[in-house]
Design an enzyme around this catalytic site. Structure first.
Site, PDB file in Angstrom:
ATOM      1  CB  CYS A 373      -1.027   0.003   1.263  1.00 16.50           C
ATOM      2  SG  CYS A 373      -2.562   1.085   0.808  1.00 16.50           S
ATOM      3  CG  HIS A 470      -3.644  -3.251   3.492  1.00 13.58           C
ATOM      4  ND1 HIS A 470      -2.289  -2.898   4.084  1.00 13.58           N
ATOM      5  CD2 HIS A 470      -4.254  -2.150   3.028  1.00 13.58           C
ATOM      6  CE1 HIS A 470      -2.399  -1.849   3.935  1.00 13.58           C
ATOM      7  NE2 HIS A 470      -3.199  -1.212   3.379  1.00 13.58           N
TER       8      HIS A 470
END
Length: 524
Positions: A373, A470
């Protein structure tokens, strides 16, 4: 840094509070767990009670009016209406604190925005992004947020009513310390909520750090008469040692407050196997896991969704090293850059620590670098924030290890992922939760190919890789494939089964320590 510019308080129409209604009488019982301070174990205790009561056949649901954490989860619902048409994209999602998502899992329920209607995601020392029922309201300095909070109470009460409508028992978690009476005027999550929603309260204190006696008696002193009457008793958590030596202290607490001792919960050793609520947990974890492959993780100032690290920590063939500020990155096989709430600010901090040089030295030695991310965004050439979404508008050079550039945009991508990675042949489960969009030639060499969709990027030599997903390492088959490609020992760890077993062990632990029938009788 986050801009501290004063902004006007939104009107009720701006917040769309017209859609919220007065909380209707509920059928569900409810019990509130408040704490004498932050990190006394409220979230963990509520998760254990959720699983314990659910195993008894009750339909249990968690609720926390306001949570402050950059460890967030994608919810199964949203306040946004679905797009019309047969070819419309999937329904929109919201986000809630990771702790409430874990509590929902303990109940056997999907995570809902109504379980945590207000989420604060810190972006500076005095400011946070405010998320209301899964949708960002923008970045608010603390002083301005305290003016905003009373306007959010209708949404809080409405969400509580929705959760209680479909449950037999709602376990409500307070936030921080219940005795912050200087904030009583704008409280939406502790005693003000207990009074508004007619909730009985159990006070939780932490024996591990010491000072529990003063914390409980001090709580009684600081509460007014109506608040004291809400408290039905107290629980001592994280206890170590022989209770016979501690019992006189409990008698002092009861004598001074009139509140009965409802139980003593010993220290739960397996707590580290469950996703943590916030970065306070990182203060206790420097080097963990097994022996073998060394994975070094720089602890960014606004680290987010760091439960990405948990499956690696659980692997016996992996040593996970959390690198604190002021400490150089040690020799390792992999340097992993985690998520962050403020990509540009943490990039600047990374450089100030000298970690950028450590990473280049690591690569020259043949090491690998992974970014998840915001960590992925940092690996690129530039990160732009033209609208000042995460702080002051501007451009920050990235590490230049991947040929990508990122622009921070107001739209937040919130989606769950369950796909096949055609490059590795493994299943990938996870989620995306970010406000940036990346572009560049580096994306033509994707790290993943999820059901035919390219995701992330990998360098030409294969030593640098990153993506937005994630939870990637929680996918057992993918994690094993990744570890074996690095020459690491691969175990038979079933990570999701481990989380479930730990929740059951937590429920056993709570049930052995507390009288659940007596606690249920207190719920009203």
């Amino acid at each position: 840094m986050t801009s501290e510019t004063t902004r006007p308080i939104p009107s009720l129409d701006d917040l769309d509070l017209s859609a919220f209604h007065e909380a209707r009488p509920r059928k569900a019982r409810a019990l509130m767990i408040q704490g004498t301070s932050s990190d006394v174990g409220k979230s963990l205790l509520v998760a254990g009670l959720c699983r314990a009561y659910a195993r008894r056949g009750l339909k249990v649901a968690p609720f926390k009016a306001q949570n402050m954490s950059n460890n967030a989860a994608v919810s199964a619902d949203s306040d946004l209406p679905p797009a019309p048409g047969p070819d419309a994209p999937p329904p929109p999602r919201g986000e809630i604190g990771r702790a409430q998502a874990l509590q929902a899992r303990a109940c056997g329920l999907p995570a809902s925005i109504h379980m945590n209607p207000v989420l604060l995601k810190p972006q500076s020392g005095v400011g946070s992004q405010v998320v209301l029922r899964g949708r960002p309201l923008g970045n608010w300095p603390a002083r301005e947020y305290h003016h905003l909070k009373p306007h959010l109470m209708p949404a809080v009460l409405d969400s509580f009513a929705r959760v209680a409508r479909d449950a037999d028992l709602v376990l409500v978690e307070g936030a921080g310390a219940a005795t912050e009476v200087h904030l009583r005027h704008c409280d939406i999550t502790n005693m003000k909520l207990a009074l508004e929603a007619d909730l009985p309260v159990v006070l939780l204190t932490d024996n591990d750090r010491g000072g529990a006696l003063a914390a409980v008696v001090g709580s009684w002193l600081l509460h007014d008469e109506a608040e004291r009457a809400r408290v039905k008793g107290y629980i001592v958590n994280k206890f170590r040692g022989h209770f016979s030596l501690y019992e006189p202290g409990c008698k002092v607490m009861t004598e001074h407050t009139g509140w009965p001792l409802l139980g003593v919960v010993p220290w739960f050793d397996a707590a580290a196997l469950l996703p943590a609520e916030d970065s306070l947990a990182l203060a206790r974890n420097l080097s963990e896991g097994g022996q073998g492959l060394r994975v070094a993780v720089p602890q960014l100032g606004r680290i987010a969704n760091f439960d990405d690290l948990d499956p690696l920590r659980a692997e016996p063939g992996v040593e996970l090293i959390l690198v604190r500020p002021g400490t150089p990155i040690p020799e390792a096989d992999v340097v992993l850059l985690p998520g962050s709430k403020t990509t540009r600010a943490d990039l600047e901090s990374l450089r100030a620590e000298g970690w950028d040089g450590d990473i280049r030295t690591h690569l020259r030695r043949g090491g690998r670098v992974v970014g998840i991310c915001a960590g992925f965004q940092m690996l690129g050439r530039l990160v732009r924030d033209p609208e000042g979404i995460e702080g002051e508008p501007g451009v920050t050079p990235g590490l230049g290890l991947l040929d990508i550039e990122t622009t921070i945009t107001p739209e937040k991508r919130l989606t769950e992922i369950c796909a096949q990675d055609s490059l590795s042949g493994t299943e990938v489960r996870g989620y995306e939760i970010h406000m940036g969009r990346s572009s560049g030639a580096g994306l033509t060499r994707p790290w993943l190919m999820l059901d035919g969709r390219p995701e992330g990027a990998i360098s030409a030599d294969g030593h640098v890789s990153g993506c937005y997903v994630h939870g990637l390492f929680g996918s057992d088959s993918f994690r094993r494939h990744w570890l074996s490609g690095l020459g690491a020992a691969v175990s038979g760890l079933d990570y999701e089964a481990q989380v479930e077993a730990t929740l059951d062990a937590l429920a056993d632990h709570v049930e052995a320590s507390l009288d659940l029938d007596a606690l249920l009788a207190l719920a009203q």
